[in-house]
Scaffold this motif. Sequence first.
Motif, PDB file in Angstrom:
ATOM      1  N   THR A 246       0.836  -1.197   0.000  1.00 47.46           N
ATOM      2  CA  THR A 246       0.000   0.000   0.000  1.00 47.46           C
ATOM      3  C   THR A 246       0.874   1.252   0.000  1.00 47.46           C
ATOM      4  OG1 THR A 246      -0.096   0.127   2.417  1.00 47.46           O
ATOM      5  CG2 THR A 246      -1.765  -1.225   1.304  1.00 47.46           C
ATOM      6  N   TYR A 247       0.261   2.355  -0.368  1.00 49.55           N
ATOM      7  CA  TYR A 247       0.978   3.633  -0.382  1.00 49.55           C
ATOM      8  C   TYR A 247       1.461   3.992   1.017  1.00 49.55           C
ATOM      9  CZ  TYR A 247       1.627   8.685  -0.344  1.00 49.55           C
ATOM     10  OH  TYR A 247       2.129   9.945  -0.147  1.00 49.55           O
ATOM     11  N   GLN A 248       0.620   3.800   2.033  1.00 47.39           N
ATOM     12  CA  GLN A 248       0.999   4.139   3.399  1.00 47.39           C
ATOM     13  C   GLN A 248       2.186   3.303   3.877  1.00 47.39           C
ATOM     14  OE1 GLN A 248       0.108   6.642   5.177  1.00 47.39           O
ATOM     15  NE2 GLN A 248      -1.344   7.353   3.624  1.00 47.39           N
ATOM     16  N   ALA A 249       2.207   2.023   3.468  1.00 48.05           N
ATOM     17  CA  ALA A 249       3.338   1.160   3.843  1.00 48.05           C
ATOM     18  C   ALA A 249       4.631   1.668   3.210  1.00 48.05           C
ATOM     19  CB  ALA A 249       3.071  -0.272   3.411  1.00 48.05           C
ATOM     20  N   LEU A 250       4.532   2.138   1.971  1.00 48.55           N
ATOM     21  CA  LEU A 250       5.712   2.670   1.285  1.00 48.55           C
ATOM     22  C   LEU A 250       6.210   3.943   1.950  1.00 48.55           C
ATOM     23  CD1 LEU A 250       4.648   2.113  -2.435  1.00 48.55           C
ATOM     24  CD2 LEU A 250       6.459   0.911  -1.204  1.00 48.55           C
ATOM     25  N   VAL A 251       5.284   4.835   2.305  1.00 48.52           N
ATOM     26  CA  VAL A 251       5.675   6.085   2.955  1.00 48.52           C
ATOM     27  C   VAL A 251       6.324   5.799   4.310  1.00 48.52           C
ATOM     28  CG1 VAL A 251       4.804   8.208   4.008  1.00 48.52           C
ATOM     29  CG2 VAL A 251       3.965   7.502   1.767  1.00 48.52           C
ATOM     30  N   SER A 252       5.754   4.844   5.047  1.00 56.05           N
ATOM     31  CA  SER A 252       6.311   4.478   6.351  1.00 56.05           C
ATOM     32  C   SER A 252       7.732   3.939   6.203  1.00 56.05           C
ATOM     33  CB  SER A 252       5.418   3.433   7.011  1.00 56.05           C
ATOM     34  OG  SER A 252       5.989   2.986   8.224  1.00 56.05           O
ATOM     35  N   ALA A 348       4.303   9.467  -6.689  1.00 53.66           N
ATOM     36  CA  ALA A 348       4.458   9.438  -8.146  1.00 53.66           C
ATOM     37  C   ALA A 348       4.899   8.061  -8.634  1.00 53.66           C
ATOM     38  CB  ALA A 348       5.463  10.505  -8.577  1.00 53.66           C
ATOM     39  N   SER A 349       5.879   7.467  -7.945  1.00 56.08           N
ATOM     40  CA  SER A 349       6.369   6.147  -8.370  1.00 56.08           C
ATOM     41  C   SER A 349       5.298   5.076  -8.164  1.00 56.08           C
ATOM     42  CB  SER A 349       7.647   5.790  -7.610  1.00 56.08           C
ATOM     43  OG  SER A 349       7.391   5.674  -6.224  1.00 56.08           O
ATOM     44  N   TYR A 350       4.518   5.213  -7.099  1.00 55.35           N
ATOM     45  CA  TYR A 350       3.443   4.241  -6.821  1.00 55.35           C
ATOM     46  C   TYR A 350       2.374   4.302  -7.910  1.00 55.35           C
ATOM     47  CZ  TYR A 350      -0.005   1.627  -4.064  1.00 55.35           C
ATOM     48  OH  TYR A 350      -0.911   0.702  -3.623  1.00 55.35           O
ATOM     49  N   LYS A 351       2.009   5.519  -8.328  1.00 52.54           N
ATOM     50  CA  LYS A 351       1.027   5.673  -9.397  1.00 52.54           C
ATOM     51  C   LYS A 351       1.546   5.069 -10.703  1.00 52.54           C
ATOM     52  CE  LYS A 351      -2.786   7.399 -11.197  1.00 52.54           C
ATOM     53  NZ  LYS A 351      -4.118   6.841 -10.833  1.00 52.54           N
ATOM     54  N   VAL A 420       9.840   2.404  -7.389  1.00 55.50           N
ATOM     55  CA  VAL A 420       9.149   2.311  -6.100  1.00 55.50           C
ATOM     56  C   VAL A 420      10.129   1.901  -5.011  1.00 55.50           C
ATOM     57  CG1 VAL A 420       7.457   0.957  -4.792  1.00 55.50           C
ATOM     58  CG2 VAL A 420       6.838   1.914  -7.004  1.00 55.50           C
ATOM     59  N   ASN A 421      10.965   0.900  -5.302  1.00 56.40           N
ATOM     60  CA  ASN A 421      11.969   0.481  -4.322  1.00 56.40           C
ATOM     61  C   ASN A 421      12.930   1.627  -4.003  1.00 56.40           C
ATOM     62  OD1 ASN A 421      10.965  -2.114  -4.040  1.00 56.40           O
ATOM     63  ND2 ASN A 421      12.273  -2.963  -5.631  1.00 56.40           N
ATOM     64  N   TYR A 422      13.300   2.369  -5.041  1.00 54.70           N
ATOM     65  CA  TYR A 422      14.210   3.500  -4.862  1.00 54.70           C
ATOM     66  C   TYR A 422      13.561   4.587  -4.019  1.00 54.70           C
ATOM     67  CZ  TYR A 422      17.090   7.556  -6.125  1.00 54.70           C
ATOM     68  OH  TYR A 422      17.879   8.676  -6.078  1.00 54.70           O
ATOM     69  N   ALA A 423      12.299   4.907  -4.328  1.00 52.35           N
ATOM     70  CA  ALA A 423      11.592   5.973  -3.608  1.00 52.35           C
ATOM     71  C   ALA A 423      11.338   5.600  -2.151  1.00 52.35           C
ATOM     72  CB  ALA A 423      10.277   6.290  -4.290  1.00 52.35           C
ATOM     73  N   SER A 424      11.116   4.316  -1.875  1.00 54.95           N
ATOM     74  CA  SER A 424      10.830   3.891  -0.514  1.00 54.95           C
ATOM     75  C   SER A 424      12.115   3.598   0.278  1.00 54.95           C
ATOM     76  CB  SER A 424       9.938   2.629  -0.514  1.00 54.95           C
ATOM     77  OG  SER A 424      10.627   1.547  -1.111  1.00 54.95           O
TER      78      SER A 424
END
Length: 430
Positions: A246-252, A348-351, A420-424
């Motif tokens: 999820t997006y929230q998991a990535l932000v965390s 952005a990467s998640y989208k 996504v991996n890079y952004a997180s």
Amino acid sequence: MKRIPLLSTAFIFLWFSTTAQDTLTLSRGQCEAIFLRENLSLIAGQLNIPMAEAEVKQASLWPNPQFTLDEINLWATRHQTGGKEVSPPIIGNWGRNQQYAVSLEQLIYTAGKRKKLMALQGVGVEKAQQYFNDLLRNLKLELRRQITELQYLQLSEQTFQTQLQSVNDLLSAYERQLEKGNIAAMQVTRLQSKQFELQKELHELKQQNNETQKELKQLLHLPPQTFLKLSSEQFERALTDETIPTYQALVSKASTNRPDYQLALLEKSYFEKSYFYERALRTPDITVNGRYDRNGSTMLNFVGFGASIDLPLFNKNQGNIRKAELGIQQAKMLSQQVLHNVETEVAASYKSLLNAHAFQKGIDPKYLQRLDHSLDAHTRNFLSKNINMLEYLDFLESYQQNKLSILDAARDLNNAVEEVNYASGTELIP
């Protein structure tokens, strides 16, 4: 971390067992293993960590004591002594009427300056680690992009080679028919035109392949003359809706693992520790000393002790303390900005990942196989004159576009996963 020797035995065996020429066949995993072992930027960047640790060690050391020998007279004249023995010899007949002084001084830090400086330098170690993590993160992204690009180019070459082989076979058959006068020269010319078009596309792909090879060999620190051939495994990601976090998991995860955000937080910690250290510098240090003076005072052998201290009347380190205070405020604002940037990049990467996954999910896995069967069928039908030249060439064009579109979808999904991996800041998606 101890340096692993360049080109280990297993890698050397792999090198020479691939081909008699300078072709090296690798998987994505093997590329990453070589990269982690051989990339000189990583090796050099990692040395910043023990360098920072050495600064902590240096900060823990006490200043050396200072030894002074002075007030030495090498001889005493009769005029000076009046012909008398002013002072007895020191050893035997040596040292009669001679003077010298010996002193020993030691600087003592006050207000816990040494521990505060060690804490300040300790933040430098953490920053060096995060700088290395950021370097590794950026280089890994570049490596994986280049691996994906090379896989894409190689698979695209195979697509064009398949079409070119088909056209070449047809052209050979039509040239024989032309010699017999069974067909018009225009039909051969049309096939030759298609052949040239495919050869030109292949030439451009080979040029792109060469450029990508250069970037990869630099990242892997391979000999310049090596030709890399990558296996196609993991080019198409087996991604499902359940494996996408999820997006929230990535932000965390990003707020915990992103090196740039951690560096912003460490900058605040650095100024906080700098503030305490600068405040400690307001307290003067003490210098204690012991002194022996022979024949330099009313006593023949004088032993005395003393201490000295600066008087903080004018310089109370006000400027540096104020600078540290402002640094804390600045670091707070910059860390908030970095966190906002992190969240924006993750969004952005998640989208992009969701879009790329949705597009690839809509492609029938058996469509590629049916496309290849259709190419064989159209080639046979064309030879049997069940379809005309225009229909055959239209199919070739459609075949080419569809094959490349499927490869584009796989490449886009691959790159989206890495973004996504890079952004997180962590590899949530394998």
